[in-house]
Scaffold this active site. Structure first.
Site, short mmCIF file in Angstrom:
data_model
loop_
_atom_site.label_atom_id
_atom_site.label_comp_id
_atom_site.label_asym_id
_atom_site.label_seq_id
_atom_site.Cartn_x
_atom_site.Cartn_y
_atom_site.Cartn_z
N ASP A 188 44.87 -8.40 -1.48
CA ASP A 188 44.01 -7.62 -0.59
C ASP A 188 43.44 -6.38 -1.25
O ASP A 188 42.42 -5.85 -0.81
CB ASP A 188 44.79 -7.21 0.66
N HIS A 235 54.55 -6.86 -1.55
CA HIS A 235 54.53 -8.17 -0.93
C HIS A 235 55.95 -8.60 -0.62
O HIS A 235 56.85 -8.32 -1.40
CB HIS A 235 53.85 -9.20 -1.86
N1 ACO Z 1 53.67 1.83 -0.27
C1 ACO Z 1 54.78 2.60 -0.40
N2 ACO Z 1 56.05 2.13 -0.28
C2 ACO Z 1 56.20 0.83 0.01
C3 ACO Z 1 55.10 -0.04 0.16
C4 ACO Z 1 53.80 0.49 0.00
N3 ACO Z 1 52.73 -0.29 0.12
N4 ACO Z 1 55.54 -1.28 0.44
C5 ACO Z 1 56.87 -1.20 0.48
N5 ACO Z 1 57.27 0.05 0.21
C6 ACO Z 1 58.68 0.51 0.08
C7 ACO Z 1 59.35 0.63 1.43
O1 ACO Z 1 59.26 1.96 1.94
C8 ACO Z 1 60.77 0.24 1.10
O2 ACO Z 1 61.40 1.33 0.51
P1 ACO Z 1 63.04 1.49 0.66
O3 ACO Z 1 63.64 0.30 0.00
O4 ACO Z 1 63.33 2.78 -0.05
O5 ACO Z 1 63.33 1.52 2.14
C9 ACO Z 1 60.63 -0.82 0.02
O6 ACO Z 1 59.36 -0.53 -0.62
C10 ACO Z 1 60.62 -2.24 0.57
O7 ACO Z 1 59.64 -2.31 1.60
P2 ACO Z 1 59.75 -3.28 2.86
O8 ACO Z 1 58.81 -2.80 3.92
O9 ACO Z 1 61.18 -3.46 3.25
O10 ACO Z 1 59.25 -4.65 2.23
P3 ACO Z 1 58.72 -5.88 3.02
O11 ACO Z 1 58.94 -7.05 2.16
O12 ACO Z 1 59.28 -5.93 4.40
O13 ACO Z 1 57.15 -5.55 3.19
C11 ACO Z 1 54.81 -5.48 2.91
C12 ACO Z 1 56.14 -6.13 2.46
C13 ACO Z 1 54.67 -5.53 4.44
C14 ACO Z 1 53.65 -6.26 2.30
C15 ACO Z 1 54.81 -4.00 2.42
O14 ACO Z 1 54.90 -3.96 1.02
C16 ACO Z 1 53.55 -3.24 2.89
O15 ACO Z 1 53.56 -2.71 4.00
N6 ACO Z 1 52.49 -3.19 2.04
C17 ACO Z 1 51.25 -2.55 2.42
C18 ACO Z 1 50.45 -3.48 3.32
C19 ACO Z 1 49.86 -4.64 2.55
O16 ACO Z 1 49.23 -4.48 1.51
N7 ACO Z 1 50.00 -5.84 3.13
C20 ACO Z 1 49.41 -7.07 2.55
C21 ACO Z 1 50.44 -8.10 2.29
S1 ACO Z 1 49.72 -9.43 1.43
C22 ACO Z 1 48.91 -10.35 2.57
O17 ACO Z 1 49.12 -10.36 3.73
C23 ACO Z 1 47.85 -11.21 2.00
#
Ligand code: ACO
Length: 429
Positions: free
Chosen positions: A364, A306
């Site tokens: 979710d 998140h």
């Molecule tokens: N699986 C694997 N790796 C992940 C995941 C994941 N679900 N989420 C983040 N990471 C990693 C990224 O690769 C990144 O790694 P790095 O630092 O080595 O580059 C690090 O964790 C940070 O990730 P970001 O994408 O920069 O974090 P951001 O805050 O932008 O994204 C998000 C948050 C979009 C929710 C992300 O965690 C994601 O894509 N999760 C999966 C989709 C999801 O479940 N979305 C629901 C959100 S809640 C809602 O809307 C109610």
């Protein structure tokens, strides 16, 4: 507000940036005059450090895993309140008295039907259309059906539009569902509560009596409450940006629904369950986790992570408890999807990659499991999120419109394209 000032030194000059102090959360540097005074923009793609508005509706402390609506913790609301009461709280700022709640519920209930002509609008879609596509279209089309609540400068019309959308979104989502499975539309039943009525419109058929199970209705009410608002997330910011131009409220909420659809946002509940099914069995999990850790694979563990919560998602804790209640009631224990979900959660919570990046199951991850057990197809998961979030979008939109100095939202950019150059005639290229 405080008298604190931050100093910015740039090109030999010093600029004062007033420091604003919120009720809760970190201080905020006021850069509104920066461009005028210093001729610079700030750069913050994804708005990771930018407050785009003032708001008194919802507060999140991502490190503590805290979510407050008008100051009330989500755990207390989930335990003691109902979705419609939380709607009132978000819209009007205070918990209602019994009389206020009865009046509000009656107003919402009286608006549950949609204009009969809308039925034909639905029939223009293909049967296999994703219900989110149908909802974007139909909610946008509400502006064509309810002309008497599109004047954003009239507080009464804003109020009517708000009640109409809270009341009709479940009807519209249920119609999208019925249309996709080839069953007749089911009219709302106003003797049922908000969540029970939604289940009735989705699962009853004219040929049989349908009795709403109170445990499922309560679980649905809770799913809706836990999704009601989440401050300045992507879809809410979309609604605010669309509304900042003076667009009508139905168009703005349709824009919010479009944004919510993406798998990084509301579409994650569908994507998470489909991913569990794709993994299929517990023995495939290690291979899958390996892919999720490898950035080149393009695979992410859906339902994990998140932008704001970095310890746990407080909604996920409540949702997990609801999932246990619903699965117990329905006797779902050995379903392979559930087994994969439990094992995936266990492994990810012990894995260094997920621990170090603070990736925890979000709301979710569990909501999809409950909705699947209730009998909803995955395509309906995000529409249910949209129903629930409508009140948050509207509350934030109303807050913005009521602001005295409201301006059109218009970000700046860091231009990296070609510098000015002269047109080259076609025959010389
Ligand atoms: N699986 C694997 N790796 C992940 C995941 C994941 N679900 N989420 C983040 N990471 C990693 C990224 O690769 C990144 O790694 P790095 O630092 O080595 O580059 C690090 O964790 C940070 O990730 P970001 O994408 O920069 O974090 P951001 O805050 O932008 O994204 C998000 C948050 C979009 C929710 C992300 O965690 C994601 O894509 N999760 C999966 C989709 C999801 O479940 N979305 C629901 C959100 S809640 C809602 O809307 C109610």
């Amino acid at each position: 507000m405080t008298d604190k000032v931050a100093k910015l030194s740039l090109n030999g000059s010093t600029y004062d940036l007033p420091v604003l102090s919120p009720t809760l959360g970190p201080d905020v540097l006021d850069i509104r005059k920066l461009y005028g005074e210093a001729d610079v923009f700030t750069f913050d793609p994804g708005f990771t450090s930018t407050a785009a508005c003032e708001s008194a509706i919802t507060f999140i402390d991502g490190d503590k895993g805290e979510l407050l609506h008008r100051g009330y913790p989500i755990q207390q609301l989930a335990e003691k309140s109902t979705y419609l009461e939380v709607c009132y709280l978000l819209l009007y700022g205070e918990l209602p008295t019994p009389a206020q709640l009865a009046d509000f519920s009656a107003r919402v209930t009286n608006h549950t039907m949609v204009h009969e002509q809308m039925h034909y609008f639905f029939r223009g879609f293909r049967r296999d259309a994703h219900p989110m596509a149908t909802m974007v279209g139909v909610v946008g089309a509400m502006a064509a059906f309810y002309h008497d609540s599109t004047d954003i400068n009239d507080p009464w019309q804003r109020e009517v539009a708000a009640i109409r959308m809270i009341a009709k979104l479940p009807t519209i989502a249920a119609m999208a569902f019925k249309y996709s499975v080839g069953q007749p539309f089911v009219y709302p039943k106003n003797s049922l509560d908000y969540a029970g009525n939604f289940l009735h419109m989705c699962f009853s058929v004219p040929a049989e009596d349908y009795v709403v199970n109170p445990v499922l209705a309560k679980a649905m009410d809770r799913i809706m409450m836990l999704h009601a608002d989440h401050e300045q997330n992507a879809s809410t910011s979309t609604v605010r940006l669309a509304g900042s131009s003076g667009a009508n409220p139905f168009a703005c909420i349709a824009a919010g629904i479009a944004c919510l659809w993406g798998p990084a946002h509301g579409g994650a509940n569908q994507a998470a369950l489909e991913q569990l099914r794709q993994i299929g069995s517990v023995d495939k999990i290690p291979e899958f986790i390996k892919m999720a850790k490898d950035k080149t694979s393009g695979v992410r563990l859906m339902g994990f992570g998140h932008r704001v919560y970095k310890n746990f998602d407080p909604r996920a804790t409540v949702m997990k408890q609801s999932a246990d209640e619903v699965l117990d009631l329905l006797g779902v224990h050995n379903n392979p999807t559930l087994q994969v979900a439990k094992e995936l959660e266990r492994i990810a919570l012990e894995d260094d990659y997920f621990i170090s990046k603070k990736l925890y199951p979000n709301v979710d991850f569990y909501s999809g499991i409950i909705l699947d057990a209730m009998g909803f197809p995955t395509a309906m998961f995000t529409p249910i999120f949209a129903i629930a979030r409508t009140v948050g979008w509207i509350s934030q939109w109303k807050e913005m419109i009521a602001e005295k100095n409201q301006k059109i939202g218009r970000p700046r950019q860091l231009y990296v394209g070609p510098a000015k150059r002269d047109y080259v005639d076609l025959r010389h290229r």
